[in-house]
Design a protein around this motif. Structure first.
Motif, short mmCIF file in Angstrom:
data_model
loop_
_atom_site.label_atom_id
_atom_site.label_comp_id
_atom_site.label_asym_id
_atom_site.label_seq_id
_atom_site.Cartn_x
_atom_site.Cartn_y
_atom_site.Cartn_z
N GLY A 178 -6.93 29.85 32.51
CA GLY A 178 -6.74 31.19 33.06
C GLY A 178 -6.85 31.35 34.56
N TYR A 179 -6.82 30.24 35.31
CA TYR A 179 -6.89 30.32 36.78
C TYR A 179 -5.55 29.89 37.37
CZ TYR A 179 -11.95 30.85 36.34
OH TYR A 179 -13.21 31.30 36.01
N ALA A 180 -4.82 30.84 37.96
CA ALA A 180 -3.53 30.52 38.57
C ALA A 180 -3.72 29.70 39.84
CB ALA A 180 -2.77 31.81 38.88
N ASP A 181 -4.84 29.90 40.51
CA ASP A 181 -5.15 29.19 41.76
C ASP A 181 -6.16 28.09 41.47
OD1 ASP A 181 -5.98 28.32 44.24
OD2 ASP A 181 -6.13 30.32 45.12
N ASP A 182 -5.71 26.83 41.49
CA ASP A 182 -6.63 25.75 41.12
C ASP A 182 -7.70 25.53 42.18
OD1 ASP A 182 -4.38 24.62 42.65
OD2 ASP A 182 -5.41 22.72 42.39
N LYS A 183 -7.44 25.93 43.43
CA LYS A 183 -8.47 25.83 44.47
C LYS A 183 -9.63 26.77 44.15
CE LYS A 183 -9.28 26.24 49.45
NZ LYS A 183 -8.68 26.56 50.78
N TYR A 184 -9.28 27.98 43.72
CA TYR A 184 -10.33 28.94 43.34
C TYR A 184 -11.08 28.44 42.12
CZ TYR A 184 -12.54 33.26 41.78
OH TYR A 184 -13.45 34.20 41.36
N PHE A 185 -10.35 27.82 41.19
CA PHE A 185 -10.98 27.27 39.99
C PHE A 185 -12.01 26.20 40.38
CE2 PHE A 185 -10.77 23.56 37.05
CZ PHE A 185 -11.52 24.09 36.02
N LEU A 195 -11.44 18.60 30.67
CA LEU A 195 -11.74 17.61 31.70
C LEU A 195 -12.29 16.33 31.07
CD1 LEU A 195 -13.34 19.94 34.38
CD2 LEU A 195 -11.19 18.67 34.64
N ALA A 196 -13.14 16.49 30.05
CA ALA A 196 -13.72 15.31 29.38
C ALA A 196 -12.64 14.48 28.70
CB ALA A 196 -14.78 15.76 28.38
N ARG A 197 -11.52 15.12 28.38
CA ARG A 197 -10.40 14.39 27.77
C ARG A 197 -9.55 13.68 28.82
NH1 ARG A 197 -8.23 19.29 23.86
NH2 ARG A 197 -9.98 19.32 22.42
N GLY A 198 -9.87 13.93 30.10
CA GLY A 198 -9.14 13.25 31.17
C GLY A 198 -7.99 14.03 31.77
N GLU A 199 -7.88 15.32 31.45
CA GLU A 199 -6.77 16.10 31.98
C GLU A 199 -6.98 16.43 33.45
OE1 GLU A 199 -5.47 19.34 29.56
OE2 GLU A 199 -6.04 18.35 27.69
N ARG A 200 -5.87 16.59 34.17
CA ARG A 200 -5.92 16.86 35.60
C ARG A 200 -6.48 18.25 35.88
NH1 ARG A 200 -3.17 13.47 38.95
NH2 ARG A 200 -1.91 11.85 37.95
N THR A 201 -7.16 18.37 37.01
CA THR A 201 -7.81 19.63 37.37
C THR A 201 -6.81 20.77 37.47
OG1 THR A 201 -9.54 18.47 38.59
CG2 THR A 201 -9.21 20.79 39.11
N SER A 202 -5.66 20.54 38.10
CA SER A 202 -4.67 21.60 38.27
C SER A 202 -4.16 22.11 36.92
CB SER A 202 -3.50 21.11 39.12
OG SER A 202 -2.90 19.95 38.54
N ALA A 203 -3.97 21.19 35.98
CA ALA A 203 -3.50 21.59 34.65
C ALA A 203 -4.58 22.35 33.90
CB ALA A 203 -3.07 20.36 33.86
N VAL A 204 -5.82 21.88 34.02
CA VAL A 204 -6.94 22.55 33.34
C VAL A 204 -7.11 23.96 33.88
CG1 VAL A 204 -9.43 22.54 32.99
CG2 VAL A 204 -8.14 20.41 32.80
N ALA A 205 -7.00 24.12 35.19
CA ALA A 205 -7.16 25.44 35.80
C ALA A 205 -6.20 26.45 35.18
CB ALA A 205 -6.92 25.35 37.31
#
Length: 256
Positions: free
Chosen positions: A223-230, A209-219
């Motif tokens: 190891g989180y298939a569901d980015d909402k849960y992440f 995240l500190a590198r600027g990557e999108r939340t969905s990609a980071v999730a």
């Protein structure tokens, strides 16, 4: 938690190494520090850390001489050395002393974390060998020596945190009963394997995240298939949403 010692004659480096150790997410706590070799020897005797990270060149007693003397005090500890000089005579001496790894300055999270993992693996291997000789004749179903397996499982978690790791998977790897492993992990590490795995994933997520990557990609990466849960897990543990954390880390508006 394993105890770690950090020795360097520059206070800013000692402080920086401590920050990197914390960011690594490994089950390590900085037990002692020193700015010269003589104080370092005193700290080693007092705190008896399992892992020692030392600069090669320090006043009083240089890093390798320190390790030679420390080995007599802490024969089962693992040693790492770092230096801003490419002195191959020192490296040869370090290898002769069976130092786990040699780190060139400036040390980064990317170079320090695998070195610490190797040190932890060496500790686990040493304890396993010792436990084989210590186990008495008889049929103990779950020997206390299995604590060494916990360190190997921790190393596995750090290498495979992006995968779907279940208690059953870890139990199969350690050849233990899942219920026994669950209790042993919590007793050894101080938290459940689920909480530990979550901590590792979130520490890695913060780096991305500190590198600027999108939340969905980071999730997905951690190891989180569901980015909402992440997002829910991240907010619960960090007090910020992933986007808020990215914005804070970068000092600007983040992207969702």
């Amino acid at each position: 938690m394993l105890k770690l010692a950090i020795f360097d004659d520059e206070p800013i480096i000692v402080q920086g190494m401590g920050i990197l150790v914390e960011r690594s997410g490994l089950p390590l706590t900085v037990a002692c520090t020193a700015l010269n070799g003589l104080t370092a020897l005193e700290q080693l005797s007092l705190h008896r850390p399992e892992i020692v990270l030392s600069d090669i060149r320090m006043p009083g007693v240089d890093g390798l001489t320190l390790i030679e003397q420390a080995a007599a005090i802490l024969p089962d500890s693992a040693f790492l050395i770092m230096s801003g000089y490419r002195d191959f005579d020192f490296v040869k001496r370090a290898l002769a002393l069976r130092v786990v790894d040699y780190l060139e300055k400036p040390v980064t999270l990317e170079t320090l974390t695998p070195a610490l993992r190797r040190a932890m693996s060496q500790l686990g291997a040493q304890q396993s060998r010792a436990s084989v000789h210590a186990i008495p004749e008889g049929p103990p179903a779950e020997a206390p020596a299995n604590r060494a397996d916990i360190r190997r499982l921790i190393s596995y978690i750090h290498q495979h945190y992006s995968e779907d790791i279940s208690l059953g998977d870890l139990a199969d790897l350690a050849e233990m009963n899942p219920a026994y492993l669950s209790n042993l992990f919590k007793e050894t590490v101080g938290m459940s394997y689920v909480k530990y795995l979550t901590g590792v994933r979130l520490e890695q997520a913060k780096v991305f995240l500190a590198r600027g990557e999108r939340t969905s990609a980071v999730a997905k990466t951690v190891g989180y298939a569901d980015d909402k849960y992440f997002r829910q897990v991240f907010k619960k543990n960090e007090g910020l949403t992933p986007s808020e954390y990215r914005q804070k880390a970068q000092g600007k508006d983040g992207r969702s």
